[in-house]
Structures are given as structure tokens and as C-alpha cells.
Design a protein around this motif. Structure first.
Motif, short mmCIF file in Angstrom:
data_model
loop_
_atom_site.label_atom_id
_atom_site.label_comp_id
_atom_site.label_asym_id
_atom_site.label_seq_id
_atom_site.Cartn_x
_atom_site.Cartn_y
_atom_site.Cartn_z
N VAL A 159 0.84 -1.20 0.00
CA VAL A 159 0.00 0.00 0.00
C VAL A 159 0.87 1.25 0.00
O VAL A 159 0.64 2.20 -0.75
CB VAL A 159 -0.96 0.00 1.21
N LEU A 160 1.89 1.25 0.85
CA LEU A 160 2.78 2.40 0.92
C LEU A 160 3.52 2.61 -0.40
O LEU A 160 3.67 3.75 -0.85
CB LEU A 160 3.78 2.24 2.07
N LEU A 161 3.93 1.54 -1.02
CA LEU A 161 4.67 1.62 -2.27
C LEU A 161 3.78 2.05 -3.44
O LEU A 161 4.17 2.88 -4.25
CB LEU A 161 5.33 0.27 -2.58
N VAL A 162 2.58 1.51 -3.52
CA VAL A 162 1.71 1.74 -4.68
C VAL A 162 0.86 3.00 -4.53
O VAL A 162 0.65 3.73 -5.50
CB VAL A 162 0.82 0.51 -4.93
N PHE A 163 0.35 3.26 -3.32
CA PHE A 163 -0.58 4.37 -3.16
C PHE A 163 0.04 5.61 -2.51
O PHE A 163 -0.24 6.73 -2.93
CB PHE A 163 -1.79 3.92 -2.33
N VAL A 164 0.82 5.45 -1.47
CA VAL A 164 1.30 6.60 -0.71
C VAL A 164 2.56 7.22 -1.32
O VAL A 164 2.69 8.44 -1.38
CB VAL A 164 1.54 6.21 0.77
N ALA A 165 3.48 6.39 -1.79
CA ALA A 165 4.75 6.90 -2.30
C ALA A 165 4.62 7.79 -3.55
O ALA A 165 5.27 8.83 -3.61
CB ALA A 165 5.71 5.76 -2.56
N PRO A 166 3.81 7.42 -4.56
CA PRO A 166 3.76 8.26 -5.77
C PRO A 166 3.36 9.72 -5.51
O PRO A 166 4.04 10.62 -6.00
CB PRO A 166 2.76 7.54 -6.68
N PRO A 167 2.29 9.99 -4.74
CA PRO A 167 1.99 11.41 -4.51
C PRO A 167 3.10 12.13 -3.74
O PRO A 167 3.37 13.30 -4.00
CB PRO A 167 0.69 11.40 -3.69
N LEU A 168 3.77 11.42 -2.83
CA LEU A 168 4.86 12.05 -2.08
C LEU A 168 6.07 12.33 -2.97
O LEU A 168 6.71 13.38 -2.84
CB LEU A 168 5.26 11.18 -0.89
N LEU A 169 6.38 11.42 -3.87
CA LEU A 169 7.48 11.66 -4.81
C LEU A 169 7.15 12.81 -5.76
O LEU A 169 8.01 13.64 -6.07
CB LEU A 169 7.79 10.39 -5.59
N LEU A 170 5.91 12.86 -6.20
CA LEU A 170 5.49 13.97 -7.07
C LEU A 170 5.50 15.28 -6.30
O LEU A 170 5.84 16.33 -6.86
CB LEU A 170 4.11 13.69 -7.66
N LEU A 171 5.14 15.24 -5.03
CA LEU A 171 5.21 16.43 -4.19
C LEU A 171 6.64 16.96 -4.13
O LEU A 171 6.88 18.16 -4.25
CB LEU A 171 4.69 16.12 -2.79
N ALA A 172 7.60 16.06 -3.97
CA ALA A 172 9.01 16.47 -3.96
C ALA A 172 9.39 17.12 -5.29
O ALA A 172 10.11 18.12 -5.32
CB ALA A 172 9.91 15.28 -3.66
N GLY A 173 8.90 16.58 -6.38
CA GLY A 173 9.17 17.17 -7.69
C GLY A 173 8.53 18.53 -7.87
O GLY A 173 9.12 19.43 -8.47
N VAL A 174 7.32 18.69 -7.35
CA VAL A 174 6.63 19.99 -7.44
C VAL A 174 7.38 21.02 -6.60
O VAL A 174 7.56 22.17 -7.03
CB VAL A 174 5.15 19.86 -7.00
#
Length: 114
Positions: free
Chosen positions: A34-49
Motif C-alpha cells: 500500500v505504501l509503495l503503490v498508493f502513498v509513495a507516488p503522490p509524495l514523490l510527485l510532491l518532492a518534484g513539485v
């Protein structure tokens, strides 16, 4: 809307999506997945933003289409989880709208005569 404000709101929406997924699936027996598939992508994109990477905004828009589809499917199939699903739908639509603003603005901008 200025780009810094838009990126700030986009960042908050991505953070809210990650928090929503964390709460939604907190009791799942496959928490690591769950953390890998659902939580990590928005957080990685947040870092990019936050780093002001244009690619992060693009991929946030692309993934938001999947998040929207997941929300619609969950709202339809699991009525007991409808609140989470509707929040996901709303946040994904917010992300799509925010990343689409520059393109829509450019498309409908007045053309200067040559």
C-alpha cells in the motif's frame, strides 16, 4: 492564478492524497505494498513539485487520471468506503485542474496579429 500559488495548492493536494491513502488502507494486511503503490507516488510527485520540475506536474496529471478511476470504481463497488472514494475523486480532479491551467490558458489566449 500565479504559478507559485498553483504549485502550492498542487503540493497540498498531493500531500492530502498521500494522507488519504494512508488512512484509507491503514489496516490493510499488505501495508508495505500500500505504501509503495498508493502513498509513495503522490509524495514523490510532491518532492518534484517543490523542486519546480515540470515533469512532476505532468506525471501528477497522468496519475490523477488513474486516481480518479480508482475513486469512481471504489465509490461504485464499495459503498461502505464511499467517503474515502469521493475524497479521492475530488482531490484527483483538483490535481487535474491545477496541472491543466497553463495548457488551457495557452490554448485560449488571444493571438496577437502578425
Amino acid at each position: 492564478m500565479k504559478s507559485r500559488v498553483r504549485d502550492g495548492v498542487l503540493g497540498l493536494a498531493l500531500l492530502a492524497l498521500a494522507a488519504l491513502y494512508g488512512m484509507w488502507f491503514r489496516a490493510d494486511r499488505h501495508l508495505a505494498a500500500v505504501l509503495l503503490v498508493f502513498v509513495a507516488p503522490p509524495l514523490l510527485l510532491l518532492a518534484g513539485v517543490i523542486a519546480r520540475r515540470a515533469g512532476a506536474r505532468f506525471w501528477a496529471g497522468v496519475l490523477a487520471l488513474f486516481w480518479f478511476s480508482h475513486g469512481v470504481m471504489s465509490a461504485w463497488a464499495h459503498r461502505e468506503l464511499a467517503l474515502y472514494a469521493w475524497l479521492e475523486i475530488g482531490l484527483s480532479l483538483l490535481v487535474i485542474g491545477l496541472v491543466s491551467v497553463p495548457g488551457v490558458r495557452a490554448r485560449f489566449a488571444r493571438k496577437t496579429p502578425r
